[in-house]
Motif scaffolding. Sequence first.
Motif, short mmCIF file in Angstrom:
data_model
loop_
_atom_site.label_atom_id
_atom_site.label_comp_id
_atom_site.label_asym_id
_atom_site.label_seq_id
_atom_site.Cartn_x
_atom_site.Cartn_y
_atom_site.Cartn_z
N VAL A 179 7.79 75.62 92.36
CA VAL A 179 8.13 75.08 93.51
C VAL A 179 9.40 75.96 94.14
O VAL A 179 10.25 76.58 93.38
CB VAL A 179 8.83 73.74 93.20
CG1 VAL A 179 9.37 73.02 94.57
CG2 VAL A 179 7.89 72.69 92.61
N THR A 180 9.22 76.03 95.59
CA THR A 180 10.30 76.57 96.13
C THR A 180 10.59 75.67 97.36
O THR A 180 9.97 75.30 98.14
CB THR A 180 9.58 77.99 97.01
OG1 THR A 180 9.16 78.99 96.01
CG2 THR A 180 10.69 78.82 97.91
N ALA A 181 11.92 75.58 97.43
CA ALA A 181 12.38 74.61 98.31
C ALA A 181 12.68 75.21 99.86
O ALA A 181 13.37 76.41 99.71
CB ALA A 181 13.60 73.85 97.99
N PHE A 203 10.32 66.35 92.70
CA PHE A 203 10.20 66.95 93.97
C PHE A 203 9.54 65.70 94.95
O PHE A 203 9.18 66.09 96.23
CB PHE A 203 9.49 68.29 94.22
CG PHE A 203 10.36 69.21 93.10
CD1 PHE A 203 11.74 69.69 93.66
CD2 PHE A 203 9.85 69.83 91.94
CE1 PHE A 203 12.25 70.54 93.28
CE2 PHE A 203 10.53 70.44 91.30
CZ PHE A 203 11.79 71.01 91.61
N ALA A 206 12.46 63.92 98.68
CA ALA A 206 13.17 65.23 99.03
C ALA A 206 14.57 64.87 99.60
O ALA A 206 15.34 65.77 99.47
CB ALA A 206 12.43 65.68 100.29
N LYS A 216 18.18 75.76 98.31
CA LYS A 216 17.18 76.32 98.90
C LYS A 216 16.60 77.58 98.07
O LYS A 216 17.35 78.51 97.59
CB LYS A 216 17.40 76.85 100.35
CG LYS A 216 16.21 77.29 101.09
CD LYS A 216 16.84 77.58 102.75
CE LYS A 216 15.88 78.12 103.39
NZ LYS A 216 16.33 78.42 104.84
N GLN A 219 12.81 77.31 92.58
CA GLN A 219 13.47 76.38 91.59
C GLN A 219 13.09 76.61 90.34
O GLN A 219 12.18 77.07 89.68
CB GLN A 219 12.80 74.81 91.99
CG GLN A 219 12.99 74.39 93.35
CD GLN A 219 14.50 74.37 93.88
OE1 GLN A 219 15.49 73.45 93.13
NE2 GLN A 219 15.08 75.19 94.68
N ILE A 230 4.01 65.10 97.11
CA ILE A 230 5.08 66.04 97.44
C ILE A 230 4.78 66.46 99.16
O ILE A 230 3.65 66.76 99.47
CB ILE A 230 4.92 67.40 96.74
CG1 ILE A 230 5.42 66.88 95.10
CG2 ILE A 230 5.85 68.47 97.06
CD1 ILE A 230 5.33 67.91 94.09
N THR A 232 4.80 69.07 101.27
CA THR A 232 4.43 70.33 101.02
C THR A 232 5.31 71.36 102.16
O THR A 232 5.23 72.31 102.19
CB THR A 232 3.16 70.88 100.97
OG1 THR A 232 2.37 70.31 102.00
CG2 THR A 232 2.74 70.47 99.80
N PHE A 235 8.62 71.61 100.11
CA PHE A 235 8.37 71.93 98.89
C PHE A 235 7.29 72.86 98.91
O PHE A 235 6.30 72.27 98.88
CB PHE A 235 8.66 71.03 97.71
CG PHE A 235 9.91 70.40 97.94
CD1 PHE A 235 11.01 71.25 97.37
CD2 PHE A 235 9.81 69.20 98.02
CE1 PHE A 235 12.22 70.45 97.31
CE2 PHE A 235 10.90 68.35 97.75
CZ PHE A 235 12.27 69.03 97.67
N LYS A 236 7.29 74.09 98.63
CA LYS A 236 6.02 74.81 98.52
C LYS A 236 5.92 75.24 96.98
O LYS A 236 6.80 75.37 96.20
CB LYS A 236 6.32 76.41 99.14
CG LYS A 236 5.02 77.42 98.79
CD LYS A 236 5.63 79.10 99.32
CE LYS A 236 4.44 79.78 99.22
NZ LYS A 236 4.79 81.17 99.40
N VAL A 237 4.53 74.62 96.82
CA VAL A 237 4.07 74.60 95.49
C VAL A 237 2.94 76.00 95.13
O VAL A 237 1.87 75.78 95.88
CB VAL A 237 3.44 73.52 95.00
CG1 VAL A 237 2.99 73.32 93.62
CG2 VAL A 237 4.25 72.20 95.23
#
Length: 317
Positions: A179-181, A203, A206, A216, A219, A230, A232, A235-237
């Motif tokens: 995950v990238t916030a 996640f 949010a 940010k 993660q 989620i 998206t 949060f990029k997964v």
Amino acid sequence: YITLTSKGNEEMIAPIIYLALAVAVAWLITRFFVYVRSDEIAIIEQRFFGMPLEQGRVFALENQVGLKARYFTPGLHFVLWPIINVVTKPDFMVIGADELGIVEATDGAPLESGRIFADDPAGQHHNNFQNPVAFLKANGIRGKQLRFLTNGTFKINPYLFKVTKIKKTVIKEGQIGVVTAMDGMALEAGQILGKSVDDHSHFQRAEAFLKNGGEKGPQIDFLRPGTYNINTEVFKVEVFDATYIGENQIGIVEAMDGLPMDTTDVVVPTPDGHNNFQNGQAFLNNGGHRGPQERILTPGTYYINPYLFSVTTRQQT
């Protein structure tokens, strides 16, 4: 002869006049009475008479002139035409069982400086964005929302709330979701992964992630196999294969973060309590060092964050 002809004309014209009057009356009735089907709402506009909109506002409340935030629900409604006019009748918003609805509000209080996504201070009032007047009166925030719609049927004003449907996040067996916030506090200097925070339910919440100090960037926590609600946009997964160590193999682990490695060390001591490198935050909290680890992985499948640990397999000798 002339008299008979005039009488005949009158007899011919009368039905036409009555028909025209009937059509005019029917048309007026459709202006003053609006029927909304059971699966739609009616977006309305107030014209000519009323208070002007406040500066910076887009939708009209109460007796203001403009496109109204409120809408007509299913049923028969009387309107003061031409002061009140029906603009369109959109269908209910339907979110499928495998979908989420990402919401962007086109009106409301402005976003705080530096923020990308809107908190939901009006969350107890707007009933999943179905009460647009309550959203605006309770200081709902303009922009992309942290709150989203789950599967169900909703009465949504599509002019005020633009809804984009996305698929739920599915992580299959033998995979992990990294995950990238896209919003949150800035990482500290030298920090490569956002530290673990509480109560965000993998996640899926949010707003809780941000309120509890979520950072940010990539993660340290990740998603194990399962289906997740989620947002998206927030949060990029990225999906990776889990780490698999076959029979007659071992896994050599190198940590990309942690305490600095001593210049005299070839490998670094590995702390306890991280569940075979599957709990990255515990590894760091317990004093893990960056660099090649003393402890190895034996045959099996492991859910390890590849942004924190690099694993190389070797044949046992």
